[in-house]
Design an enzyme around this catalytic site. Structure first.
Site, PDB file in Angstrom:
ATOM      1  N   ASN A   9       0.866  -1.181   0.000  1.00  0.00           N
ATOM      2  CA  ASN A   9       0.000   0.000   0.000  1.00  0.00           C
ATOM      3  C   ASN A   9       0.903   1.231   0.000  1.00  0.00           C
ATOM      4  OD1 ASN A   9      -1.776   2.070   0.557  1.00  0.00           O
ATOM      5  ND2 ASN A   9      -2.260   1.392   2.641  1.00  0.00           N
ATOM      6  N   LYS A  11       0.134   4.290  -0.294  1.00  0.00           N
ATOM      7  CA  LYS A  11      -0.475   5.493   0.280  1.00  0.00           C
ATOM      8  C   LYS A  11      -0.220   6.696  -0.646  1.00  0.00           C
ATOM      9  CE  LYS A  11      -0.108   3.366   4.748  1.00  0.00           C
ATOM     10  NZ  LYS A  11      -0.112   3.490   6.185  1.00  0.00           N
ATOM     11  N   HIS A  95      -9.645   1.327   4.841  1.00  0.00           N
ATOM     12  CA  HIS A  95      -8.372   1.503   5.542  1.00  0.00           C
ATOM     13  C   HIS A  95      -8.561   2.452   6.722  1.00  0.00           C
ATOM     14  CE1 HIS A  95      -4.248   2.686   6.403  1.00  0.00           C
ATOM     15  NE2 HIS A  95      -3.888   1.567   5.797  1.00  0.00           N
ATOM     16  N   GLU A  97      -6.914   4.835   7.769  1.00  0.00           N
ATOM     17  CA  GLU A  97      -6.700   6.261   7.461  1.00  0.00           C
ATOM     18  C   GLU A  97      -7.928   6.857   6.786  1.00  0.00           C
ATOM     19  OE1 GLU A  97      -2.973   5.656   5.440  1.00  0.00           O
ATOM     20  OE2 GLU A  97      -2.062   5.110   7.355  1.00  0.00           O
ATOM     21  N   GLU A 167      -5.643  -4.802  10.592  1.00  0.00           N
ATOM     22  CA  GLU A 167      -4.602  -3.800  10.803  1.00  0.00           C
ATOM     23  C   GLU A 167      -4.881  -3.042  12.096  1.00  0.00           C
ATOM     24  OE1 GLU A 167      -2.538  -2.608   6.899  1.00  0.00           O
ATOM     25  OE2 GLU A 167      -4.338  -1.412   7.061  1.00  0.00           O
ATOM     26  N   GLY A 173       2.221   2.310  10.793  1.00  0.00           N
ATOM     27  CA  GLY A 173       3.176   3.403  10.645  1.00  0.00           C
ATOM     28  C   GLY A 173       3.878   3.795  11.934  1.00  0.00           C
ATOM     29  N   SER A 213       3.183  -2.074  10.451  1.00  0.00           N
ATOM     30  CA  SER A 213       4.629  -2.162  10.684  1.00  0.00           C
ATOM     31  C   SER A 213       5.223  -3.529  10.339  1.00  0.00           C
ATOM     32  CB  SER A 213       4.968  -1.755  12.120  1.00  0.00           C
ATOM     33  OG  SER A 213       4.586  -0.405  12.348  1.00  0.00           O
TER      34      SER A 213
HETATM   35  P1  PGA Z   1       2.660   0.324   7.705  1.00  0.00           P
HETATM   36  O1  PGA Z   1       1.225   0.559   7.052  1.00  0.00           O
HETATM   37  O2  PGA Z   1       3.212  -0.956   7.136  1.00  0.00           O
HETATM   38  O3  PGA Z   1       3.474   1.520   7.283  1.00  0.00           O
HETATM   39  O4  PGA Z   1       2.473   0.241   9.175  1.00  0.00           O
HETATM   40  C1  PGA Z   1       0.336  -0.513   6.827  1.00  0.00           C
HETATM   41  C2  PGA Z   1      -0.944  -0.017   6.208  1.00  0.00           C
HETATM   42  O5  PGA Z   1      -1.376   1.094   6.536  1.00  0.00           O
HETATM   43  O6  PGA Z   1      -1.559  -0.704   5.378  1.00  0.00           O
END
Ligand code: PGA
Length: 251
Positions: A9, A11, A95, A97, A167, A173, A213
């Site tokens: 992903n 982003k 997601h 976010e 997640e 993140g 992560s």
């Molecule tokens: P990350 O993000 O691996 O940077 O923690 C995962 C995601 O948001 O799908």
């Protein structure tokens, strides 16, 4: 046997030039990988270019979001149908976010899931609890609500056409990964939850990804867990070296 599925992903990262370089770097490193399904989810603006580059490579394409209508006066939105023009097969839906910054709730996510599946796209349906919810021991209740409301009215007649992504919001993140035990506990809970509504056979075939992560250093132990079938990778998918090491988690 569920085939491992690793998705990147991106982003809101990567200009067109950066996207080209990243895909080329990934392709070079994973060209011999056969037993893992690989998906790249660039931003809308890079879909066309990435789509051209991954053609005939076995790597599949996903978008990060879409609207629930086929067309209409929805300024700034992208129809699920348009994603088909780029050869997209997957779409990330729900997601954290999107939930957190764009006000997406379970009802909206349900509409989006129905729409994308209606167009023959496969959703990567994301769910996850916040740190507060975990600390207050609400994890399972929160996830249950997200799954049952998100999938309300959806038959899952072909369990391979939806991927569930667990997640935990506190792990996205942040560099903090759920331990393999924490992740497995939730994945097993989710599979059992799916089986209550859609039956054991369906639940056993749905792929459930872990996200939050994921790094080359923790992917192997996560993938060893019986109910973890893959990963949705953010930060570490932006570097060909780390993303390819995640894809080659078997060593
Ligand atoms: P990350 O993000 O691996 O940077 O923690 C995962 C995601 O948001 O799908």
């Amino acid at each position: 046997m569920r085939k491992p599925i690793i998705a990147g992903n991106w982003k809101m990262y990567n200009s067109l030039e950066e996207a080209k370089l990243l895909v080329a770097g990934i392709l070079e490193k994973v060209k011999d990988v056969k037993d893992v399904q690989i998906i790249l989810c660039p931003s809308f603006t890079a879909l066309a270019v990435v789509s051209e580059i991954v053609k005939n490579t076995g790597i599949e394409l996903g978008a990060q979001n879409c609207h629930y209508q086929e067309k209409g006066a929805f300024t700034g939105e992208v129809s699920p149908k348009f994603l088909l023009d780029f050869g997209c097969k997957y779409v990330i839906i729900g997601h954290s976010e999107r939930r957190q910054y764009f006000g997406e709730d379970d009802a909206l996510i349900n509409r989006k899931l129905k729409a994308v599946m209606g167009f023959g796209l496969f959703p990567i349906f994301c769910i996850g609890e916040t740190l507060d919810q975990r600390n207050q021991k609400q994890t399972f209740d929160v996830l249950k609500g997200q799954v049952l409301k998100g999938l309300e009215g959806i038959s899952l007649s072909d369990p391979l056409k939806m991927v569930l992504a667990y997640e935990p919001v506190w792990a996205i993140g942040t560099g903090v990964t759920a331990t393999k035990e924490q992740a497995q506990e939730v994945h097993k809970y989710l599979r059992d939850l799916l089986s209550e509504t859609w039956g054991r056979e369906t639940a056993d075939r749905v792929r459930i990804q872990y996200g939050g992560s994921v790094k080359p250093e923790n992917i192997a132990e996560l993938m060893e867990q019986p109910d973890i079938d893959g990963a949705l990778v953010g930060g570490a998918s932006l570097d060909p070296e780390s993303f390819s090491r995640i894809i080659k988690f078997k060593g």
